[in-house]
Design an enzyme around this catalytic site. Structure first.
Site, PDB file in Angstrom:
ATOM      1  N   ASN A 131      12.190   0.685  -2.390  1.00  0.00           N
ATOM      2  CA  ASN A 131      11.777   2.137  -2.579  1.00  0.00           C
ATOM      3  C   ASN A 131      12.083   3.770  -1.900  1.00  0.00           C
ATOM      4  O   ASN A 131      11.718   2.880  -0.752  1.00  0.00           O
ATOM      5  CB  ASN A 131      10.339   1.850  -3.564  1.00  0.00           C
ATOM      6  CG  ASN A 131      10.608   3.605  -4.697  1.00  0.00           C
ATOM      7  OD1 ASN A 131      11.300   3.867  -5.128  1.00  0.00           O
ATOM      8  ND2 ASN A 131       9.085   3.936  -4.321  1.00  0.00           N
ATOM      9  N   SER A 147       3.528   2.679  -9.756  1.00  0.00           N
ATOM     10  CA  SER A 147       3.209   3.237 -10.620  1.00  0.00           C
ATOM     11  C   SER A 147       4.537   4.216 -11.291  1.00  0.00           C
ATOM     12  O   SER A 147       4.681   4.724 -12.176  1.00  0.00           O
ATOM     13  CB  SER A 147       1.461   4.144 -10.931  1.00  0.00           C
ATOM     14  OG  SER A 147       0.850   2.968 -10.357  1.00  0.00           O
ATOM     15  N   THR A 163       0.859  -3.639 -12.067  1.00  0.00           N
ATOM     16  CA  THR A 163      -0.524  -4.261 -11.050  1.00  0.00           C
ATOM     17  C   THR A 163      -0.881  -3.476  -9.427  1.00  0.00           C
ATOM     18  O   THR A 163      -0.403  -2.336  -8.859  1.00  0.00           O
ATOM     19  CB  THR A 163      -0.501  -5.971 -10.051  1.00  0.00           C
ATOM     20  OG1 THR A 163       0.565  -6.067  -9.880  1.00  0.00           O
ATOM     21  CG2 THR A 163       0.283  -6.264 -12.071  1.00  0.00           C
ATOM     22  N   PRO A 164      -2.725  -3.733  -9.162  1.00  0.00           N
ATOM     23  CA  PRO A 164      -2.675  -3.359  -7.761  1.00  0.00           C
ATOM     24  C   PRO A 164      -2.486  -3.583  -6.486  1.00  0.00           C
ATOM     25  O   PRO A 164      -2.155  -4.475  -6.333  1.00  0.00           O
ATOM     26  CB  PRO A 164      -4.184  -3.393  -7.935  1.00  0.00           C
ATOM     27  CG  PRO A 164      -4.532  -4.384  -8.931  1.00  0.00           C
ATOM     28  CD  PRO A 164      -3.551  -4.433  -9.535  1.00  0.00           C
ATOM     29  N   SER A 183     -28.327 -50.084  -0.629  1.00  0.00           N
ATOM     30  CA  SER A 183     -28.974 -49.565  -1.565  1.00  0.00           C
ATOM     31  C   SER A 183     -28.846 -48.168  -0.646  1.00  0.00           C
ATOM     32  O   SER A 183     -29.813 -47.899  -0.911  1.00  0.00           O
ATOM     33  CB  SER A 183     -28.040 -49.076  -2.863  1.00  0.00           C
ATOM     34  OG  SER A 183     -29.051 -50.033  -3.479  1.00  0.00           O
ATOM     35  N   ILE A 206      14.055   5.335  -1.017  1.00  0.00           N
ATOM     36  CA  ILE A 206      15.399   5.133   0.200  1.00  0.00           C
ATOM     37  C   ILE A 206      15.897   6.302   0.181  1.00  0.00           C
ATOM     38  O   ILE A 206      16.442   6.225   1.528  1.00  0.00           O
ATOM     39  CB  ILE A 206      16.509   4.257  -0.768  1.00  0.00           C
ATOM     40  CG1 ILE A 206      17.491   3.974   0.390  1.00  0.00           C
ATOM     41  CG2 ILE A 206      17.011   5.043  -1.502  1.00  0.00           C
ATOM     42  CD1 ILE A 206      17.227   2.343   1.256  1.00  0.00           C
ATOM     43  N   HIS A 208      -3.659  -3.000  -3.609  1.00  0.00           N
ATOM     44  CA  HIS A 208      -4.891  -2.553  -2.891  1.00  0.00           C
ATOM     45  C   HIS A 208      -5.608  -4.163  -2.480  1.00  0.00           C
ATOM     46  O   HIS A 208      -5.479  -5.432  -3.440  1.00  0.00           O
ATOM     47  CB  HIS A 208      -5.900  -1.923  -3.300  1.00  0.00           C
ATOM     48  CG  HIS A 208      -5.869  -0.497  -2.433  1.00  0.00           C
ATOM     49  ND1 HIS A 208      -6.728  -0.594  -1.588  1.00  0.00           N
ATOM     50  CD2 HIS A 208      -5.990   0.334  -3.038  1.00  0.00           C
ATOM     51  CE1 HIS A 208      -6.915   0.838  -0.585  1.00  0.00           C
ATOM     52  NE2 HIS A 208      -5.913   1.733  -1.988  1.00  0.00           N
ATOM     53  N   SER A 233     -33.646 -54.792   3.669  1.00  0.00           N
ATOM     54  CA  SER A 233     -32.816 -55.762   4.275  1.00  0.00           C
ATOM     55  C   SER A 233     -34.453 -57.108   3.927  1.00  0.00           C
ATOM     56  O   SER A 233     -35.507 -57.058   4.877  1.00  0.00           O
ATOM     57  CB  SER A 233     -32.786 -56.681   5.094  1.00  0.00           C
ATOM     58  OG  SER A 233     -32.030 -57.920   5.100  1.00  0.00           O
TER      59      SER A 233
END
Length: 642
Positions: free
Chosen positions: A167, A40, A113-114, A543, A169, A116, A471
């Site tokens: 970031n 942000s 975007t978040p 079946s 830095i 977490h 059967s």
């Protein structure tokens, strides 16, 4: 020069400025990464440095920084993006925030975007419409689990351009060795992601180092600043060169004289006179007009909202896909996909969901979780369910066939969402890998002769008479008598007998539960084809499982399946033992024999139940023919009596 001339010059300058602004290309990108990596703050810095903050906004941020800020006496630029009260109180991003800014060379829409893990689903939402991803890493922490997860999701969603923004830095003394190590580690784990460009930039979002202008504190870095790279990265899409796809969102019928099919062109181009087909039905026509609110177009291209009119009246509904006759998508009810699960309640195979692909909405189930993917090692793990934020490769089955392309080939045609049937919440997002069970070059062929036409010339309603029982119950005997009666009345029939089919179609199958299921599946498919041919199809199979019989029922239309339970008790069938099978089963010489060491699930709601203790086979056959006549399956001439 008078005031009028000045005003005209000002107006011309404004018009020229707006025209040049319209011609700028647009880049959609997102910022993602772990919590507190500075996403942000970076977007706030971009807005601040590009002079897109009004004075009253800046004053408001200065006030809020004293209350919610996390950077001491400085202005907290993150508050320009974090607008929710909970975001400001916690100092995190929860919802996806979209912001617009522009430079002299390009326009931008950025999604914050978040970070977490709880809100990974929101990150995937922001990534779904982006051309580029800025993945932030805190220089002090290096690559974290959420960094790996977000990078993996970015690659899954087909984003080919990535900026690795290392970031903060400044908090490691602008150390080149730290930057180089993080970049090397990231390139190692992301080597298989297929990114076309990966630009690593060391920066400090708080102080603006290498954001808009090159930093004086890092003479060792000679690459572009973030804004320079965003302005020049080539993200031109080849979507117009792909085959034409229009997902119909609305059948436009304003009056009796106009009928068009509206939607946004997903890929390719279309012109009047082009040969097209409806992907699912195979019905063909030609494009008559390409209509928009501003008039007809000579051609429509990807991204445009248009209405197509056709030369022929063919059946097209919302959710259908109009495509070129020579470049059709796959059409299938089963496919493999990567799925990101976004709900706290885990995904369960077999549970019914709603699947929305394009404008088409269908019922669907996940038939199998092939494996889930460990975001740390990217190894394949076995899984019985799929928890929140996990990614898996799954097989899906839809209630009816849908048209699609692989996600790698066409994002719009290969993406879908999974929706809860009750709450209507979005539960997951998927990317189709490939279709299952059907060859990629097989498409449904439109035919002019229908099932109804075939049945009418036979003077009967097609149906499956499904005889089930132990059967030796008498299924084949009764079915044979029924067919003889129908044949004598000039009706068209075919009898599929369990023993006979195992000499040909199913001779490769044994009698395990899995083989029994496949045995019935094949016979059910054959009986469906027989019904489509307009025949009365008699199926005489043990079946034993209700699920198998339900599968057969679901393949045909309502009213076309008549379940007939030949209800002979086990002791009676065993006493008959015409073939000596019960004797062998009791002696252990015949394994998986129904009624002895394999179960028989009697029908719960059979249309016809035959009591073989009270009536003869001839009388029971007459009961079945009577039922068919009473329910409109047979049309008798004046010479026939039942």
């Amino acid at each position: 020069m008078n005031a009028l001339t000045i005003n005209k010059l000002d107006t011309k300058a404004l018009v020229d400025y707006l025209a040049s602004h319209e011609k700028k290309s647009l880049l959609r990108f997102l910022t993602c990464g772990s919590v507190d990596d500075g996403k942000s703050t970076l977007i706030g810095r971009l807005l601040y440095d590009t002079k897109l903050i009004f004075e009253d906004q800046l004053a408001g941020i200065e006030r809020d920084s004293k209350k919610f800020g996390t950077v001491g006496e400085d202005i907290d630029l993150a508050l320009l993006v974090d607008g929710l009260q909970a975001e400001r109180e916690q100092g995190i991003t929860i919802d996806v925030a979209y912001r617009f800014f522009t430079t002299d060379k390009r326009k931008f829409i950025v999604a914050d975007t978040p970070g977490h893990e709880q809100y990974t689903r929101n990150m995937a939402t922001g990534a779904s419409n982006s051309d580029l991803a800025v993945i932030l890493i805190d220089a002090r922490k290096g690559i974290l689990t959420q960094t790996r997860r977000h990078s993996f999701i970015v690659s899954l969603l087909g984003i080919k351009h990535v900026v690795l923004a290392v970031n903060k830095i400044d908090l490691v003394g602008y150390d080149q060795a730290v930057f180089d190590q993080i970049v090397a580690d990231y390139k190692t784990f992301s080597a298989g992601f297929g990114f076309e460009t990966l630009q690593a930039i060391p920066l400090s979002a708080r102080y603006g180092d290498n954001v808009l202008e090159a930093s004086q504190s890092m003479p060792w870095y000679d690459g572009p600043t973030l804004v320079e790279h965003l302005e020049t990265v080539d993200i031109d899409s080849d979507v117009e060169s792909k085959p034409f796809r229009l997902q119909v969102q609305w059948v436009n019928r304003p009056d009796l004289n106009f009928r068009g099919f509206s939607g946004t062109i997903a890929s390719g181009t279309v012109r009047p006179g082009d040969d097209i087909v409806v992907a699912r039905s195979g019905k063909a026509s030609k494009v008559a007009r390409v209509v928009t609110m501003d008039g007809d177009l000579d051609y429509g291209r990807a991204g445009q909202a248009v209405t197509l009119t056709l030369e022929d009246e063919i059946d097209i509904s919302r959710g259908d896909v109009i495509v070129p006759a020579e470049a059709r998508p796959e059409v299938s009810d089963q496919f493999q996909a990567h799925l990101i699960w976004m709900n706290e309640e885990p995904l369960l195979p077999g549970r019914p969901y709603i699947l929305k692909i394009g404008a088409k909405t269908v019922s669907a189930t996940v038939t199998a979780i092939k494996h889930k993917i460990d975001v740390n090692s990217f190894s394949e793990l076995a899984a019985k369910n799929l928890p929140l934020n996990e990614v898996a490769v799954v097989n899906l089955m839809t209630q009816e066939p849908v048209a699609f392309d692989a996600y790698d080939d066409d994002h719009a045609m290969g993406s879908f969402i999974v929706i809860d049937r009750v709450s209507n919440l979005t539960l997951g997002a998927g990317m189709i890998d490939r279709g299952l069970r059907r060859a990629t070059n097989v498409h449904w062929q439109a035919l002019d002769v229908s099932k109804t036409s075939r049945a009418n010339i036979k003077h009967q309603k097609p149906a499956v008479l499904w005889f089930t029982g132990l059967s030796g119950a008498g299924k084949s005997t009764i079915a044979n008598l029924v067919e003889k009666k129908l044949l004598s009345m000039n009706h068209h029939t075919y009898l599929l007998d369990g023993d006979n089919v195992r000499h040909g179609l199913n001779k490769d199958l044994g009698f395990s539960d899995a083989d029994r299921v496949e045995n019935i599946r094949r016979v059910a498919e054959v009986s469906r084809l027989m019904v489509d041919a307009g025949l009365v199809t008699l199926v005489s199979f043990i079946s034993p499982f209700r699920a198998e019989r339900q599968l057969a029922r679901d393949l045909v239309a309502p009213g076309e399946f008549i379940e007939i339970h030949v209800a002979t008790p086990l002791e009676v069938a065993e006493a008959r033992d015409v073939k000596g099978l019960y004797k062998k089963a009791r002696a252990g010489e015949l394994k998986n024999f129904t009624g002895i060491d394999s179960p028989y699930e009697a029908p719960e709601n059979a249309e016809i139940v035959l009591d073989t203790n009270r009536f003869s086979s001839e009388e029971l056959a007459g009961q079945i023919v009577n039922y068919m006549a009473e329910h409109g399956y047979l049309s008798f001439g004046p010479d026939y009596e039942i």
